[in-house]
Write a protein that holds these residues in place. Structure first.
Motif, short mmCIF file in Angstrom:
data_model
loop_
_atom_site.label_atom_id
_atom_site.label_comp_id
_atom_site.label_asym_id
_atom_site.label_seq_id
_atom_site.Cartn_x
_atom_site.Cartn_y
_atom_site.Cartn_z
N ARG A 83 -21.47 24.28 -18.34
CA ARG A 83 -22.33 23.75 -17.28
C ARG A 83 -22.33 24.64 -16.04
N ARG A 84 -21.67 25.77 -16.11
CA ARG A 84 -21.60 26.64 -14.94
C ARG A 84 -22.96 27.19 -14.57
N ARG A 85 -23.82 27.45 -15.60
CA ARG A 85 -25.16 27.97 -15.31
C ARG A 85 -25.97 26.96 -14.52
N ASP A 86 -25.83 25.66 -14.84
CA ASP A 86 -26.55 24.63 -14.09
C ASP A 86 -26.06 24.57 -12.65
N GLN A 87 -24.75 24.75 -12.43
CA GLN A 87 -24.22 24.75 -11.08
C GLN A 87 -24.73 25.94 -10.28
N LEU A 88 -24.82 27.08 -10.93
CA LEU A 88 -25.31 28.28 -10.24
C LEU A 88 -26.78 28.13 -9.88
N ALA A 89 -27.53 27.41 -10.71
CA ALA A 89 -28.96 27.26 -10.44
C ALA A 89 -29.20 26.44 -9.18
N ARG A 90 -28.23 25.59 -8.80
CA ARG A 90 -28.41 24.79 -7.60
C ARG A 90 -28.27 25.61 -6.33
N LYS A 91 -27.50 26.69 -6.42
CA LYS A 91 -27.29 27.59 -5.29
C LYS A 91 -26.75 26.85 -4.07
N THR A 92 -25.87 25.90 -4.29
CA THR A 92 -25.24 25.17 -3.20
C THR A 92 -23.74 25.13 -3.42
N ILE A 93 -23.01 24.99 -2.32
CA ILE A 93 -21.56 24.87 -2.37
C ILE A 93 -21.22 23.42 -2.10
N SER A 94 -20.51 22.80 -3.02
CA SER A 94 -20.14 21.40 -2.86
C SER A 94 -18.69 21.29 -2.42
N ILE A 95 -18.36 20.13 -1.87
CA ILE A 95 -17.00 19.84 -1.44
C ILE A 95 -16.51 18.64 -2.24
N ASP A 96 -15.48 18.85 -3.05
CA ASP A 96 -14.91 17.77 -3.86
C ASP A 96 -13.56 17.38 -3.27
N VAL A 97 -13.40 16.08 -2.97
CA VAL A 97 -12.16 15.56 -2.40
C VAL A 97 -11.55 14.56 -3.37
N GLN A 98 -10.28 14.75 -3.67
CA GLN A 98 -9.56 13.85 -4.56
C GLN A 98 -8.28 13.39 -3.87
N ARG A 99 -8.08 12.10 -3.87
CA ARG A 99 -6.94 11.49 -3.18
C ARG A 99 -5.88 11.11 -4.20
N VAL A 100 -4.65 11.58 -4.00
CA VAL A 100 -3.56 11.35 -4.93
C VAL A 100 -2.37 10.83 -4.15
N SER A 101 -1.68 9.84 -4.73
CA SER A 101 -0.51 9.25 -4.08
C SER A 101 0.73 9.53 -4.93
N PHE A 102 1.80 9.96 -4.26
CA PHE A 102 3.08 10.23 -4.92
C PHE A 102 4.18 9.41 -4.26
N GLU A 103 5.16 9.06 -5.05
CA GLU A 103 6.34 8.38 -4.51
C GLU A 103 7.58 9.03 -5.09
N GLU A 104 8.46 9.47 -4.21
CA GLU A 104 9.68 10.14 -4.62
C GLU A 104 10.84 9.62 -3.79
N HIS A 105 11.81 9.01 -4.46
CA HIS A 105 12.97 8.42 -3.80
C HIS A 105 12.55 7.40 -2.72
N GLY A 106 11.53 6.62 -3.04
CA GLY A 106 11.09 5.59 -2.12
C GLY A 106 10.18 6.06 -1.01
N PHE A 107 9.89 7.34 -0.94
CA PHE A 107 9.03 7.89 0.11
C PHE A 107 7.66 8.18 -0.48
N GLU A 108 6.63 7.57 0.11
CA GLU A 108 5.27 7.71 -0.40
C GLU A 108 4.51 8.77 0.39
N THR A 109 3.86 9.64 -0.34
CA THR A 109 3.05 10.71 0.26
C THR A 109 1.67 10.70 -0.37
N VAL A 110 0.66 10.72 0.47
CA VAL A 110 -0.73 10.80 0.01
C VAL A 110 -1.22 12.23 0.22
#
Length: 377
Positions: free
Chosen positions: A62-89
């Motif tokens: 699908r890379r050819r379809d992405q190149l045809a758009r000629k735009t730069i997108s911003i993808d944000v993904q939120r992930v949560s971790f917990e280590e020894h009771g301490f939570e980090t997003v």
């Protein structure tokens, strides 16, 4: 007022424990942006860094379809971790499409707009009467992946790093370090460092004022740009160890082997030793700079139209200066041509006068000879 020192214990020394409890309950939020052209292993690096498959791999068909758009997108993904009771997003920001086109003029603008937009969003929330649920999406670190060409930084890399380095903690990264020999990698690192210094690009430098971490910080500062290898696969080395890495006919490139790449150093910088400094430097340096330039004297947020007008005026002034410089250059060139033409004209006039004098002399000699011949007759 004179200071007094008491020897009795009243509990002040317990303040660090209270701070630890508060921070442990509140947790932490960090936003990490990755930039670079497609195929440099950004997704693989993030999955290797976080030891799990957080980001899915894109379908190459699908890379050819992405190149045809000629735009730069911003993808944000939120992930949560917990280590020894301490939570980090951890907010992971990817920039698919950056640097993938033939015409990459101002390809960095969507990235800059996103960073500035997160600062503005936080500033607007901070100005509200109720600030109980403030969402902090400010980018605390930006990993800029450089193609392992062995040469130096491209013009796109220089301009993009200039724009980003003034807004975020910029960390240059050499992708796919196992494609270069140790000698070529060391030379490539030196060329990138020289280019960054030459173009006055701001990058993140670990603080050296803490005596407990001074040696480690010096080692981190001396290692940039960090050369990394990303792999989620377990491979077996010649001595029987099972490690994360890539298997080749000539051997194994180990992800967490310091003699193979700087993966562990960069991980320590981002997570284990300097995460808090990345967050604090974003707050105290980059956000404060943004805040100072986007609030007027009365503390009101400057409208986007006013900022655009100021930006257009700055661009107009820059174009006027460039036009004036070009006019001066052309005028100087025309003056040189004029002086050269005048010099050639004077030379031609002198040559013409010389030839005229010579012809006059020959004419006089011919006339004298003719008179002499007629006298003999």
């Amino acid at each position: 007022m004179a200071a007094t020192t008491t020897t009795t214990t009243i509990g002040i020394a317990n303040l660090p424990n209270q701070t630890h409890k508060i921070v442990s309950r509140a947790g932490a939020t960090m936003t990490l942006m990755v930039c670079g052209e497609s195929g440099l292993g950004k997704t693989t690096y993030l999955n290797t860094l976080l030891t799990t498959s957080i980001k899915p791999y894109r379908d190459p068909s699908r890379r050819r379809d992405q190149l045809a758009r000629k735009t730069i997108s911003i993808d944000v993904q939120r992930v949560s971790f917990e280590e020894h009771g301490f939570e980090t997003v951890v907010n992971l920001v990817d920039t698919p499409g950056f640097g993938d086109y033939v015409n990459n003029r101002e390809a960095w603008q969507p990235l800059v707009d996103f960073v500035d937009g997160q600062h503005e969003s936080y500033l607007r929330q901070e100005m509200q009467p109720d600030r109980g649920d403030v969402l902090d999406g400010r980018v605390h670190a930006c990993l800029y992946f450089v193609y392992p060409s062995g040469g130096s930084l491209r013009a796109l890399d220089v301009e993009a790093m200039k724009k980003l380095g003034s807004r975020v903690n910029l960390i240059p990264v050499i992708a796919k370090a196992d494609t270069l020999t140790p000698k070529d990698l060391a030379l490539f690192k030196r060329r990138i460092r020289d280019a960054i210094v030459h173009h006055n690009i701001n990058i993140y430098a670990p603080p050296l004022d803490d005596p407990d971490t001074h040696t480690a910080a010096e080692a981190l500062a001396a290692a940039w740009p960090y050369a990394v290898i990303g792999s989620e696969d377990d491979v077996t080395t010649s001595d029987g160890r099972v490690v994360k890495g890539r298997a080749y006919l000539w051997g194994v490139s180990e992800v967490e082997n310091d003699s193979h790449c700087d993966f562990r150093m960069l991980r320590d910088l981002l997570i284990r030793s300097h995460m808090l400094d990345l967050i604090q430097s974003t707050e105290e340096l980059h956000y404060e700079q943004f805040r100072a330039t986007h609030l007027d004297a009365s503390g009101r947020l400057i409208s986007s139209s006013t900022r655009k007008d100021a930006k257009f005026k700055e661009e107009e002034d820059m174009l006027r200066r460039r036009f004036a410089e070009q006019v001066k250059s052309k005028e100087a060139m025309f003056r040189q041509w004029e002086q050269k033409l005048i010099a050639e004209r004077d030379k031609l006039n002198k040559d013409l006068e010389h030839e005229h004098s010579y012809i006059t002399a020959l004419t006089a000699e011919i006339k004298a000879l003719e008179e002499k011949m007629s006298g003999k007759k």
